[in-house]
Design a protein around this motif. Structure first.
Motif, PDB file in Angstrom:
ATOM      1  N   ARG A 290       0.858  -1.180   0.000  1.00 54.31           N
ATOM      2  CA  ARG A 290       0.000   0.000   0.000  1.00 54.31           C
ATOM      3  C   ARG A 290       0.894   1.230   0.000  1.00 54.31           C
ATOM      4  NH1 ARG A 290      -5.317   1.045   0.714  1.00 54.31           N
ATOM      5  NH2 ARG A 290      -5.812  -1.075   1.354  1.00 54.31           N
ATOM      6  N   LYS A 291       0.505   2.228  -0.775  1.00 53.51           N
ATOM      7  CA  LYS A 291       1.281   3.464  -0.854  1.00 53.51           C
ATOM      8  C   LYS A 291       0.416   4.618  -0.392  1.00 53.51           C
ATOM      9  CE  LYS A 291       5.059   2.333  -3.508  1.00 53.51           C
ATOM     10  NZ  LYS A 291       6.435   2.817  -3.286  1.00 53.51           N
ATOM     11  N   GLU A 292       0.993   5.523   0.360  1.00 51.44           N
ATOM     12  CA  GLU A 292       0.234   6.698   0.798  1.00 51.44           C
ATOM     13  C   GLU A 292       0.305   7.779  -0.260  1.00 51.44           C
ATOM     14  OE1 GLU A 292       1.140   8.276   4.633  1.00 51.44           O
ATOM     15  OE2 GLU A 292       0.946   6.292   5.574  1.00 51.44           O
ATOM     16  N   GLY A 293      -0.841   8.436  -0.452  1.00 47.93           N
ATOM     17  CA  GLY A 293      -0.845   9.558  -1.377  1.00 47.93           C
ATOM     18  C   GLY A 293      -1.892   9.383  -2.467  1.00 47.93           C
ATOM     19  N   TYR A 294      -1.717  10.136  -3.534  1.00 44.91           N
ATOM     20  CA  TYR A 294      -2.681  10.198  -4.629  1.00 44.91           C
ATOM     21  C   TYR A 294      -2.153   9.350  -5.797  1.00 44.91           C
ATOM     22  CZ  TYR A 294      -5.573  12.346  -8.277  1.00 44.91           C
ATOM     23  OH  TYR A 294      -6.445  12.565  -9.315  1.00 44.91           O
ATOM     24  N   ALA A 295      -3.013   8.503  -6.317  1.00 45.07           N
ATOM     25  CA  ALA A 295      -2.574   7.471  -7.266  1.00 45.07           C
ATOM     26  C   ALA A 295      -1.749   8.025  -8.426  1.00 45.07           C
ATOM     27  CB  ALA A 295      -3.799   6.730  -7.804  1.00 45.07           C
ATOM     28  N   THR A 296      -2.189   9.141  -8.983  1.00 45.25           N
ATOM     29  CA  THR A 296      -1.482   9.672 -10.154  1.00 45.25           C
ATOM     30  C   THR A 296      -0.058  10.082  -9.791  1.00 45.25           C
ATOM     31  OG1 THR A 296      -3.594  10.418 -11.038  1.00 45.25           O
ATOM     32  CG2 THR A 296      -1.619  11.444 -11.951  1.00 45.25           C
ATOM     33  N   ASP A 297       0.078  10.721  -8.630  1.00 49.27           N
ATOM     34  CA  ASP A 297       1.418  11.144  -8.188  1.00 49.27           C
ATOM     35  C   ASP A 297       2.294   9.937  -7.845  1.00 49.27           C
ATOM     36  OD1 ASP A 297       0.592  13.799  -8.412  1.00 49.27           O
ATOM     37  OD2 ASP A 297      -0.057  13.891  -6.316  1.00 49.27           O
ATOM     38  N   ILE A 298       1.692   8.933  -7.222  1.00 47.78           N
ATOM     39  CA  ILE A 298       2.457   7.730  -6.879  1.00 47.78           C
ATOM     40  C   ILE A 298       2.929   7.025  -8.151  1.00 47.78           C
ATOM     41  CG2 ILE A 298       2.352   5.464  -5.774  1.00 47.78           C
ATOM     42  CD1 ILE A 298       0.129   6.682  -3.951  1.00 47.78           C
ATOM     43  N   THR A 299       2.066   6.983  -9.147  1.00 45.99           N
ATOM     44  CA  THR A 299       2.464   6.357 -10.415  1.00 45.99           C
ATOM     45  C   THR A 299       3.652   7.114 -11.017  1.00 45.99           C
ATOM     46  OG1 THR A 299       0.202   5.580 -10.714  1.00 45.99           O
ATOM     47  CG2 THR A 299       1.584   5.615 -12.667  1.00 45.99           C
ATOM     48  N   GLY A 300       3.611   8.452 -10.911  1.00 44.41           N
ATOM     49  CA  GLY A 300       4.760   9.259 -11.357  1.00 44.41           C
ATOM     50  C   GLY A 300       6.021   8.934 -10.567  1.00 44.41           C
ATOM     51  N   ASP A 301       5.870   8.799  -9.237  1.00 40.22           N
ATOM     52  CA  ASP A 301       7.027   8.448  -8.396  1.00 40.22           C
ATOM     53  C   ASP A 301       7.619   7.100  -8.827  1.00 40.22           C
ATOM     54  OD1 ASP A 301       6.429  10.716  -6.910  1.00 40.22           O
ATOM     55  OD2 ASP A 301       5.486   9.602  -5.257  1.00 40.22           O
ATOM     56  N   LEU A 302       6.721   6.135  -9.090  1.00 43.61           N
ATOM     57  CA  LEU A 302       7.188   4.795  -9.473  1.00 43.61           C
ATOM     58  C   LEU A 302       7.946   4.841 -10.798  1.00 43.61           C
ATOM     59  CD1 LEU A 302       3.939   2.804  -8.549  1.00 43.61           C
ATOM     60  CD2 LEU A 302       6.175   2.557  -7.433  1.00 43.61           C
ATOM     61  N   ALA A 303       7.461   5.666 -11.722  1.00 41.79           N
ATOM     62  CA  ALA A 303       8.150   5.797 -13.013  1.00 41.79           C
ATOM     63  C   ALA A 303       9.553   6.366 -12.801  1.00 41.79           C
ATOM     64  CB  ALA A 303       7.345   6.705 -13.942  1.00 41.79           C
ATOM     65  N   LEU A 304       9.645   7.398 -11.975  1.00 43.09           N
ATOM     66  CA  LEU A 304      10.953   8.026 -11.738  1.00 43.09           C
ATOM     67  C   LEU A 304      11.888   7.090 -10.969  1.00 43.09           C
ATOM     68  CD1 LEU A 304       9.746  11.653 -10.989  1.00 43.09           C
ATOM     69  CD2 LEU A 304      10.935  10.852 -13.032  1.00 43.09           C
ATOM     70  N   GLU A 305      11.323   6.328 -10.036  1.00 43.38           N
ATOM     71  CA  GLU A 305      12.151   5.355  -9.305  1.00 43.38           C
ATOM     72  C   GLU A 305      12.759   4.330 -10.256  1.00 43.38           C
ATOM     73  OE1 GLU A 305       9.856   3.453  -6.172  1.00 43.38           O
ATOM     74  OE2 GLU A 305       9.391   5.433  -5.329  1.00 43.38           O
ATOM     75  N   PHE A 306      11.945   3.865 -11.181  1.00 45.01           N
ATOM     76  CA  PHE A 306      12.485   2.900 -12.152  1.00 45.01           C
ATOM     77  C   PHE A 306      13.603   3.543 -12.968  1.00 45.01           C
ATOM     78  CE2 PHE A 306      12.512   1.705 -16.670  1.00 45.01           C
ATOM     79  CZ  PHE A 306      13.089   0.453 -16.553  1.00 45.01           C
ATOM     80  N   LEU A 307      13.365   4.748 -13.459  1.00 47.43           N
ATOM     81  CA  LEU A 307      14.363   5.402 -14.311  1.00 47.43           C
ATOM     82  C   LEU A 307      15.655   5.656 -13.530  1.00 47.43           C
ATOM     83  CD1 LEU A 307      12.015   7.871 -16.230  1.00 47.43           C
ATOM     84  CD2 LEU A 307      13.211   5.891 -17.198  1.00 47.43           C
ATOM     85  N   GLU A 308      15.496   6.101 -12.293  1.00 50.71           N
ATOM     86  CA  GLU A 308      16.677   6.364 -11.449  1.00 50.71           C
ATOM     87  C   GLU A 308      17.484   5.089 -11.198  1.00 50.71           C
ATOM     88  OE1 GLU A 308      18.424   8.601  -9.879  1.00 50.71           O
ATOM     89  OE2 GLU A 308      17.323  10.317 -10.649  1.00 50.71           O
ATOM     90  N   GLY A 309      16.797   3.983 -11.015  1.00 50.87           N
ATOM     91  CA  GLY A 309      17.460   2.746 -10.605  1.00 50.87           C
ATOM     92  C   GLY A 309      17.918   1.872 -11.758  1.00 50.87           C
ATOM     93  N   ARG A 310      17.670   2.305 -12.969  1.00 51.80           N
ATOM     94  CA  ARG A 310      17.965   1.425 -14.114  1.00 51.80           C
ATOM     95  C   ARG A 310      19.476   1.357 -14.375  1.00 51.80           C
ATOM     96  NH1 ARG A 310      18.222   6.242 -16.289  1.00 51.80           N
ATOM     97  NH2 ARG A 310      19.262   6.479 -18.304  1.00 51.80           N
ATOM     98  N   ASP A 311      19.851   0.375 -15.179  1.00 51.04           N
ATOM     99  CA  ASP A 311      21.229   0.246 -15.652  1.00 51.04           C
ATOM    100  C   ASP A 311      21.349   1.168 -16.871  1.00 51.04           C
ATOM    101  OD1 ASP A 311      23.522  -0.460 -16.931  1.00 51.04           O
ATOM    102  OD2 ASP A 311      23.028  -2.594 -17.147  1.00 51.04           O
ATOM    103  N   SER A 312      22.130   2.225 -16.748  1.00 51.03           N
ATOM    104  CA  SER A 312      22.149   3.217 -17.831  1.00 51.03           C
ATOM    105  C   SER A 312      22.909   2.734 -19.066  1.00 51.03           C
ATOM    106  CB  SER A 312      22.722   4.552 -17.331  1.00 51.03           C
ATOM    107  OG  SER A 312      24.017   4.335 -16.834  1.00 51.03           O
ATOM    108  N   ASP A 313      23.496   1.551 -19.002  1.00 51.53           N
ATOM    109  CA  ASP A 313      24.181   1.010 -20.186  1.00 51.53           C
ATOM    110  C   ASP A 313      23.249   0.224 -21.102  1.00 51.53           C
ATOM    111  OD1 ASP A 313      26.583   2.074 -19.391  1.00 51.53           O
ATOM    112  OD2 ASP A 313      27.129   0.297 -18.206  1.00 51.53           O
TER     113      ASP A 313
END
Ligand SMILES: [Ca+2]
Length: 462
Positions: free
Chosen positions: A138-161
């Motif tokens: 469960r995530k606290e907050g508003y679904a649209t913003d959380i979905t944005g956070d999840l997208a950025l988390e993936f991009l931040e954590g990816r292998d940039s190669d």
């Protein structure tokens, strides 16, 4: 080449300032339109959540990909045909990092993603549950913003190669149209105009007249507990319309902001020139048109979808009027990634259009087939068919198929053998069914042959 595929739920073409909306300002949608191509004749092939999403993922129509409706069929949940590959599966196999965040709405666990965090079913707007790689969280907050956070988390954590494919899908603006608190009071002093077909007597469209559960204010009334007492039915409808459309606009502002966050991330990390960005909605929506809400019918408000594509190095502010369909995205993505397109993909790559050179033989016809809740689909027999219209649930929309060109639309409600023909040039609001007009009979014959051709082209003949 990276892929950012963004999809909302039930967004219409009219709800973007780049498409002419003077009240709702959508800077991120507008940016994609300005730096890419805005398609004005993009259509879904079956206007319902799960079927549209299956068509998008596979590039195949419902009868090929396995998901025809949202509901169970003869007690069974429909699932993607495992022999039909999805574009994420093909990209993952080719070495891409693949991720899915937000709304999914296909009943089985997602396949082809290294990581996925999705709403269960329709999901919730506030403090929502998600399923993260099979585990409920469960995530606290508003679904649209959380979905944005999840997208950025993936991009931040990816292998940039390695290249990535991010499938970024919002629950918004799906009913119950709930905005973020920061947007909840916008548009308070504005009266939003009603659509031209806000009142409709369905005089020449029998099936439309029977779709009682699509009726706008009758169906939406139960969503609101603060409708003023003592007002007339027409005042009540107007009150609901203003609340409904403003809440949709407010909800879409959250989407626009969260698309902006990810576009900014691409800029800040030097990814913009190496990323194909596709924005679309699973289908359109009746926002009061024909006195309806919801989708399903092949009429334009539900069949037409917003589509903005920014190619990797961008093009300048182009508007494309070619007829494209949601089965075209998979072919387009595979084309940009230089991957082979499997035979199960029935759409065509949009890359030539994005390059400014549409092929001379580009299609002039969109094909559509809505199935949900036909007895045929549910495995029931002739006995049930004898009860007129009893199968028109939910929303009492009969199964139908048809074709749309830039000039005409032909629809066949085949369980009733009832036909509609619209001249979209003279009658863009699809109010005057001319199928039985003696003057149109040569045209009817021609369009029926073209419908048959399209059915054969896509193998939808059973
Ligand atoms: Ca939807």
């Amino acid at each position: 080449m990276n892929i950012l595929f963004i999809m909302t739920d039930d967004h219409t073409v009219a709800e973007m300032s780049c498409a002419g909306n003077a009240i709702l300002q959508t800077p991120s949608f507008d940016r994609l339109a300005r730096e890419g191509v805005r398609f004005t004749n993009a259509f879904c092939t079956n206007a319902l959540c799960a079927p549209s999403r299956a068509a998008v993922l596979t590039g195949a129509f419902s009868h090929v990909n396995g998901i025809r409706g949202n509901s169970e069929v003869a007690g069974q949940v429909e699932s993607l045909d495992p022999s039909v590959a999805t574009f994420p599966q093909l990209l993952q196999f080719a070495g891409y990092q693949t991720a899915l965040v937000g709304k999914y709405h296909i009943r089985q666990d997602p396949k082809g993603f290294d990581t996925w965090t999705i709403h269960p079913g329709q999901g919730e707007y506030f403090d929502p549950e998600f399923i993260h790689n099979g585990e409920t969280i469960r995530k606290e907050g508003y679904a649209t913003d959380i979905t944005g956070d999840l997208a950025l988390e993936f991009l931040e954590g990816r292998d940039s190669d390695r290249p990535f494919c991010l499938v970024y899908q919002f629950k918004a603006p799906h009913r119950p149209f709930t905005p973020a608190p920061r947007h909840a009071n916008l548009f308070k002093d504005v009266t939003i105009p009603v659509p031209a077909t806000y009142e409709d007597d369905y005089a020449t469209r029998k099936i439309a007249g029977l779709a009682e559960d699509m009726k706008f204010h009758v169906s939406l009334e139960r969503d609101y507990d603060d409708i003023p007492d003592g007002i007339s039915e027409s005042e009540k409808k107007d009150w609901i319309y203003q609340r409904f459309i403003k809440d949709r606009y407010r909800t879409l502002l959250g989407v626009d902001e969260n698309i902006g966050r990810v576009l900014d991330y691409l800029d800040a990390n030097d990814l913009t020139n190496d990323t194909l960005v596709i924005y679309t909605s699973d289908h359109g929506y009746f926002c009061g048109e024909h006195d309806w809400y919801d989708k399903r019918f092949m009429y334009d408000p539900a069949m037409r979808i917003p589509l903005l594509i920014r190619p990797p190095r961008g093009v300048a502010d182009h508007v494309a009027d070619e007829i494209v369909m949601n089965v075209d995205y998979a072919a387009t993505i595979l084309d940009y990634c230089d991957l082979e397109t499997p035979d199960t993909v029935q759409g065509r790559s949009l890359k030539p259009i994005l390059d400014g050179a549409p092929p001379a033989n580009w299609r002039d016809t969109a094909y559509y087939h809505y199935y949900e809740n036909s007895w045929e689909l549910h495995g029931k027999g002739d006995e049930a068919m004898a009860e007129p219209y009893s199968y028109f649930t939910p929303h009492r929309v009969g199964p139908h198929r048809g074709i749309r060109t830039n000039h005409h639309k032909l629809i066949h409600y085949y369980s009733e053998d009832y036909w509609e023909l619209f001249d979209l040039v003279d009658d863009p609001d699809e109010l005057r069914n001319r199928f039985s007009d003696p003057a149109t009979q040569p045209l009817v014959t021609d369009l029926q042959a073209r419908l048959q051709e399209e059915r054969e082209r896509y193998g939808d003949v059973n």
